[in-house]
Design a protein around this motif. Structure first.
Motif, short mmCIF file in Angstrom:
data_model
loop_
_atom_site.label_atom_id
_atom_site.label_comp_id
_atom_site.label_asym_id
_atom_site.label_seq_id
_atom_site.Cartn_x
_atom_site.Cartn_y
_atom_site.Cartn_z
N LEU A 1 0.83 -1.20 0.00
CA LEU A 1 0.00 0.00 0.00
C LEU A 1 0.87 1.25 0.00
N GLU A 2 1.96 1.19 0.76
CA GLU A 2 2.86 2.34 0.75
C GLU A 2 3.41 2.58 -0.65
N ALA A 3 3.85 1.47 -1.30
CA ALA A 3 4.39 1.60 -2.66
C ALA A 3 3.32 2.15 -3.60
N MET A 4 2.10 1.66 -3.46
CA MET A 4 1.03 2.11 -4.34
C MET A 4 0.74 3.59 -4.13
N TRP A 5 0.71 4.04 -2.87
CA TRP A 5 0.38 5.44 -2.62
C TRP A 5 1.45 6.37 -3.18
N LYS A 6 2.72 5.98 -2.96
CA LYS A 6 3.82 6.80 -3.50
C LYS A 6 3.70 6.88 -5.01
N TYR A 7 3.46 5.72 -5.63
CA TYR A 7 3.34 5.66 -7.08
C TYR A 7 2.23 6.58 -7.55
N LEU A 8 1.07 6.47 -6.88
CA LEU A 8 -0.09 7.23 -7.31
C LEU A 8 0.17 8.72 -7.24
N LYS B 1 7.12 9.30 -15.01
CA LYS B 1 6.60 7.97 -15.29
C LYS B 1 7.66 7.09 -15.94
N ALA B 2 8.66 7.72 -16.58
CA ALA B 2 9.67 6.91 -17.25
C ALA B 2 10.77 6.48 -16.30
N GLY B 3 10.78 7.00 -15.11
CA GLY B 3 11.81 6.57 -14.18
C GLY B 3 13.13 7.27 -14.36
N LEU B 4 13.12 8.51 -14.86
CA LEU B 4 14.37 9.25 -14.97
C LEU B 4 14.66 9.92 -13.63
N ALA B 5 15.94 9.85 -13.22
CA ALA B 5 16.30 10.53 -11.98
C ALA B 5 16.21 12.02 -12.22
N PRO B 6 15.95 12.86 -11.25
CA PRO B 6 15.70 12.58 -9.84
C PRO B 6 14.25 12.31 -9.47
N ILE B 7 13.39 12.04 -10.44
CA ILE B 7 11.98 11.87 -10.14
C ILE B 7 11.58 10.41 -10.24
N HIS B 8 12.53 9.53 -9.94
CA HIS B 8 12.29 8.11 -10.11
C HIS B 8 11.89 7.45 -8.80
N SER B 9 11.69 8.23 -7.73
CA SER B 9 11.65 7.64 -6.39
C SER B 9 10.54 6.63 -6.18
N TRP B 10 9.51 6.66 -7.02
CA TRP B 10 8.43 5.69 -6.85
C TRP B 10 8.84 4.32 -7.38
N LEU B 11 9.83 4.33 -8.29
CA LEU B 11 10.14 3.11 -9.06
C LEU B 11 10.60 1.94 -8.21
N PRO B 12 11.61 2.11 -7.37
CA PRO B 12 12.08 0.93 -6.62
C PRO B 12 10.98 0.34 -5.75
N ASP B 13 10.20 1.22 -5.10
CA ASP B 13 9.14 0.70 -4.23
C ASP B 13 8.09 -0.05 -5.03
N ALA B 14 7.63 0.55 -6.14
CA ALA B 14 6.55 -0.08 -6.90
C ALA B 14 7.00 -1.42 -7.48
N HIS B 15 8.20 -1.44 -8.07
CA HIS B 15 8.67 -2.67 -8.67
C HIS B 15 8.91 -3.75 -7.65
N SER B 16 9.38 -3.36 -6.46
CA SER B 16 9.70 -4.41 -5.51
C SER B 16 8.47 -4.97 -4.84
N GLN B 17 7.41 -4.16 -4.71
CA GLN B 17 6.23 -4.65 -4.01
C GLN B 17 5.21 -5.30 -4.92
N ALA B 18 5.24 -4.99 -6.21
CA ALA B 18 4.25 -5.59 -7.11
C ALA B 18 4.59 -7.05 -7.34
N THR C 1 6.93 4.92 5.69
CA THR C 1 8.36 5.14 5.45
C THR C 1 9.15 3.86 5.56
N ALA C 2 8.49 2.70 5.45
CA ALA C 2 9.20 1.44 5.62
C ALA C 2 10.13 1.15 4.45
N LEU C 3 9.75 1.61 3.24
CA LEU C 3 10.55 1.30 2.06
C LEU C 3 11.59 2.39 1.88
#
Lengths: 490, 214, 305
Positions: free
Chosen positions: A158-165, A227-244, B210-212
């Motif tokens: 849920l955290e990953a999803m919220w950040k992504y959204l 949305k393309a995951g270019l730094a520095p605005i990529h911060s959602w990417l690691p969380d979303a990919h790892s939790q999905a 903030t866990a991730l």
């Protein structure tokens, strides 16, 4: 004539499939339906591609709202290929969960509907001639894929999803601002240009105001770059990919990021007409380099396998952006790299996902002796990670080599040096993780898993493609990529 | 026409400051609703060459969506998902207002820079739209509750919508409708997400998400 | 140039004579709203005379600063009266930039009062002084911006000229800005004169006081001067607001009754605000003042465009 119907049929099929999945009763039926629809989509996509290349270079349909040129056709085929592979893998992956009652009817229906809906939205983005509808499609992908991330709701997902959204919604809003600024910058030309139809906006005879176009391109780059995951605005990417779940991660890396880059590239020809080629290229090179360096830094410290792959995605998106900024040769290399990276990253996520199911965790310290525990997916892991870090004779080595040649040709020495340095760092770090995971003795925690009949074909096709394209470029493919590069390379 | 636009600009700027300074979530939602209705009136006022169907549709669509539908959704969400009704910001109210004043100066400056290129856009609406965008971003960053982040996102959308209305000649109606639909589904999706988050964590406090890391 | 026509001493004379009537109107309104009959309207005059007749008591720890405070305060306000027009009626003195002189004189008055309060060495007065200055820091920019907005709207830099130009047609042309300035001035009136919701003038609890506690140790004529100066300040800022809100301009025998009626109504409005609200928590008062400052900033930006 037939090509237009094919294009509309692809969209309609995906939407109908999404609706169908809401009504099926068994999880297995949903998974089977998803696989079949994605294979049909692949066939249709190849058909459209062939027609675009055989004809006068583009397919127009629905009163010019749909426009498929060489650039879109290439991306559509790559999309369909990754989708077919990922759908087949989803059947294998979720079959295990169904057997353990972790993937009930409600989850399956949600998965099927959102999965095919996301494919429909991405097809809309790739086929649309109207920049506004392209934006609508991108926003739709954000909304549809958000719940795919938290398919199994837990605190972390849920955290990953919220950040992504939130982050992607802000990015998409900026991209819309860029689209509006582009429309506002049109000084003369067709009324259709003012209605945001791309083939008129990008036509050389349309005059665009330089100041507004400058603002517009920056907004678009930052917005779609989120949305393309270019730094520095990529911060959602690691969380979303790892939790999905693994199939969803594969779809993200394999295709969603590339769709966003596609949207950015659609704005490059108008920017080039208004501002000359230096501005857009410079920005693309800058963001590309930043992504590569940031990703290289984070890869060293990773512990979770899927997070590692996510940072690899950031790095490779940076490489593709760098390629697009390096002129025509670079654009060719970038497009080739798009295809290679999609296939390779998908295979990597498949392997990690399956091994994660077997070992019960994605923590790289817990996965050991993969080659011995599971020969098929262990080999897949080995091949995909080796290919990812640029080992010959796999195709990623070829595309990166072409990129280096393009950099030398364009005289971009600083990006060249930084890219090589980052590649060395990534090579060493990822290889260390890979050796720990692939070799050694598997612990007692490894479970026994039965692979469905689709597992071997998936690995064979993907690995085969990586190997074949690394040593031999078929002429039709060469021609197709060349024509695609010409659309945006200038 | 001009005094009316001036009034809308003045009141619009005030709603931004009100959103920055209000401490209760329900009041923020009502300010957002008022802002949506106010800005929804702008398309009707801008087309001096007579009202056409497109302006009326755009106007009524926006008022219905941003003035009525979204606030109603948000109020329902607040009723079901939250216990404390306070905003609980990371950045205090006075600092927020001072930021708002800085953002206002920045937006006037930016509007002055863009004005030569955008001939037919009224200056007041340009700088109001840029202020809305800046205030929306600030609200997303500086507020602790997920619901307030959604409100910030809606303010951002309001700003971009206002910019589109005053600066762009004519995008097709289909595109406008697509945008509205996307916004609606977006808020809907965010609402569902907040509901799930609240159920899982027992609060909407994003400081707990903030866990991730790394 | 300064104008010394006979009509131009009218604002100053009205202020000197009628200022104490304003607190009387406010108190009467509050009483009527509360259901009582309340003190007579002329009670403040009687209080002033009473204080003047008494002797003053000075503490042993105080110095000449303590004695200077009330006198300097009154002097500053009397000087401010000279530049203040009454609606359309010209002030005794007018020159370019006299609006800054007005704000400066009010600041001088505040400064000497604060010094006198600190001179007593008492912690209550010190606390009141610190609060007063804290709020002044937030309120003075608001006042300056409000006056700047009026200057920009009317195109003049002298208070007399500004208020002379505030006709109904100007209202129609720039109504949002002027409405915002009016709201700002109303809030500033409440802040500068320590009215509810900023401070309760009738409280007897020193810890909750702001202005009242600063003048706790003054007595006799000093206290009379302070009360009278407070009434003058109330009148001054009141004329700033009523001159804006009642845009009747013309010869003095036409505008004067209108303005005086406006001032009476203004007193009643303050009385009703005081009856309807409670005092804000002290943490909220700076937010309230900053909100008013924002109103004036917005008004200024709107008028710039």
């Amino acid at each position: 004539m037939f090509a237009e119907q094919t294009a509309i049929a692809m969209l309609a099929l995906a939407i109908a499939g999404a609706g169908l999945c809401c009504g099926l009763t068994r999880s297995h039926d949903v998974l089977r339906a998803v696989v079949m629809i994605s294979v049909v989509e692949l066939a249709l996509a190849i058909n459209v591609w062939a027609r675009v290349l055989a004809g006068n270079g583009s397919v127009t349909a629905a009163d010019e709202w749909i426009y498929i040129d060489a650039f879109s056709a290439f991306h559509i085929v790559a999309l369909a290929l990754v989708f077919a592979l990922s759908s087949a893998f989803a059947a294998v992956y979720f079959a295990t969960e169904v057997a353990e009652d972790g993937f009930g009817r409600a989850s399956a229906r949600r998965f099927g509907a959102l999965w095919l809906g996301a494919e429909a939205a991405m097809l809309l983005v790739l086929m649309s001639n109207n920049l506004g509808i392209m934006w609508v499609g991108m926003e739709a992908t954000t909304l549809l894929t958000a719940f795919l991330i938290s398919l199994h709701p837990s605190g972390l997902s849920l955290e990953a999803m919220w950040k992504y959204l939130i982050i992607c919604s802000i990015g998409i809003a900026f991209a819309f601002m860029g689209t509006l600024l582009t429309a506002a910058s049109i000084r003369s030309g067709n009324a259709a240009a003012q209605a945001l139809f791309w083939n008129y906006v990008a036509a050389p005879e349309t005059r665009l105001d330089p100041t507004l176009m400058k603002f517009a391109f920056v907004f678009v780059l930052v917005g779609y770059g989120t949305k393309a995951g270019l730094a520095p605005i990529h911060s959602w990417l690691p969380d979303a990919h790892s939790q999905a779940p693994a199939p969803v991660s594969a779809m993200f890396s394999g295709f969603l990021l590339n769709t966003a880059l596609y949207c950015i590239m659609r704005f490059v020809p108008p920017a080039r007409h208004a501002l000359g080629s230096g501005f857009a290229s410079g920005l693309l090179i800058g963001f590309g380099m930043l992504s590569i360096l940031v990703a290289a830094g984070f890869i060293v410290f990773q512990r979770d396998a899927k997070r590692l792959l996510a940072y690899h995605s950031v790095e490779h998106m940076g490489i593709i952006a760098l390629g697009y900024g390096l002129g025509p040769l670079g654009a060719f290399a970038a497009l080739f790299h798009t295809l290679n990276h999609s296939v390779c990253k998908s295979l990597a996520f498949f392997a990690v996902g399956r091994l994660g199911q077997r070992f019960g965790s994605h923590d790289m310290h817990r996965i050991a002796g993969a080659l011995r525990a599971d020969w098929l997916w262990g080999t897949a892991l080995l091949i995909s990670l080796l290919a990812l870090i640029g080992v010959a004779p796999f195709s990623i080595f070829m595309s990166e080599y072409q990129l280096l040649r393009a950099a030398v040709g364009a005289g971009a020495w600083l990006p060249l040096v930084l890219f090589l340095a980052a590649s060395v760092v990534v090579f060493v770090a990822a290889l260390r993780h890979l050796i720990d995971m692939a070799y050694g003795t598997p612990g007692t925690g490894a479970r026994l898993l039965r692979d469905g009949s689709l597992a071997l074909p998936i690995v064979a096709v993907a690995a085969g493609l990586l190997l074949v394209l690394g040593v031999w470029m078929p002429l039709p493919l060469l021609d197709a990529i060349g024509r695609a590069a010409a659309v945006v390379g200038g | 026409m001009q005094p009316l636009l001036n009034t809308i600009q003045a009141v619009g700027l005030l709603t931004c400051f009100a959103l920055l300074a209000t401490s209760r979530i329900g009041a923020c939602i009502r300010w957002l609703s008022f802002q949506g209705i106010l800005l929804g009136l702008v398309p009707l006022l801008l087309h001096a060459d007579g009202l056409d169907l497109r302006a009326v549709l755009l106007s009524s669509g926006n008022i219905a969506l941003k003035g009525i539908a979204f606030p109603w959704l948000l109020l329902r969400l607040r009723a079901r998902a939250d216990f404390s009704r306070e905003v609980e910001p990371f950045v205090g109210y006075i600092a927020s207002i001072l930021f708002g004043i800085l953002a206002l100066c920045l937006s006037v400056w930016l509007a002055l820079k863009m004005k030569p290129a955008l001939g037919r856009a009224p200056f007041e609406m340009l700088d109001a739209s840029i202020l809305l965008i800046l205030v929306g971003l600030f609200l997303i960053i500086s507020r602790r509750k997920a619901l307030m982040q959604v409100i910030g996102y809606l303010v951002l959308e309001n700003g971009i919508f206002l910019f589109g209305v005053v600066a762009v000649v004519r995008t097709p109606l289909l595109v406008e409708l697509g945008v509205l639909l996307d916004a609606f589904v977006g808020v809907f999706v965010m609402g569902i997400a907040i509901f799930h988050i609240n159920r899982e964590f027992g609060s909407m406090d994003v400081d707990r998400l903030t866990a991730l890391r790394g | 140039m300064s104008k010394f026509a006979a009509a131009s001493f009218l604002p100053s004379i009205c202020a000197l004579v009628l200022a104490p009537l304003l607190p009387g109107v406010i108190n009467r309104t509050k009483a009527i709203v509360a259901g009582r009959r309340g003190p007579p309207l002329l009670q403040p005059y009687r209080d002033l005379v009473k204080c003047l007749r008494r002797g003053a008591l000075y503490g042993e720890v105080t110095s000449w600063v303590f004695r200077l405070g009330p006198v300097a305060n009154l002097a500053a306000l009397l000087a401010a009266l000279l530049v203040m027009p009454l609606g359309g009626i010209a002030a005794a003195l007018s020159f370019k930039g006299d609006l800054i002189v007005l704000v400066g004189l009010l600041a001088v008055g505040r400064f000497t009062t604060v010094l006198a309060a600190l001179d007593t060495g008492s912690s209550f007065e010190g606390m009141g002084a610190s609060r007063e200055v804290h709020f002044a820091v937030l309120a003075e920019p608001a006042l300056l911006l409000a006056l700047a907005t009026l200057a920009r709207a009317s195109g003049a830099l002298s208070l007399t000229a500004i208020y002379g130009a505030l006709t109904p047609s100007l209202w129609v042309a720039v109504s949002p800005s002027l409405a915002l300035v009016a709201m700002t001035l109303l809030v500033l009136e409440l802040v500068e004169n320590s009215r509810i919701p900023v401070d309760d003038p009738t409280t007897h609890l020193e810890l909750t006081m702001i202005h009242e506690v600063m003048v706790l140790d003054h007595s006799g004529p000093d206290f009379a001067f302070i009360q009278y100066a407070a009434a003058l300040k109330l009148w001054l800022i009141g004329t700033l607001l009523v001159g804006l809100a009642v845009p009747l301009r013309g010869t003095w025998w036409v505008c004067l009754p209108a303005i005086l009626l406006g001032m009476a109504a203004f007193g009643a409005v303050i009385g009703m605000i005081e009856s309807a609200m409670a005092r804000y928590r002290l943490v909220r008062v700076p937010q309230f003042i900053v909100g008013a400052a924002t109103l004036s900033v917005v008004a200024f930006i709107v008028i710039l465009a």
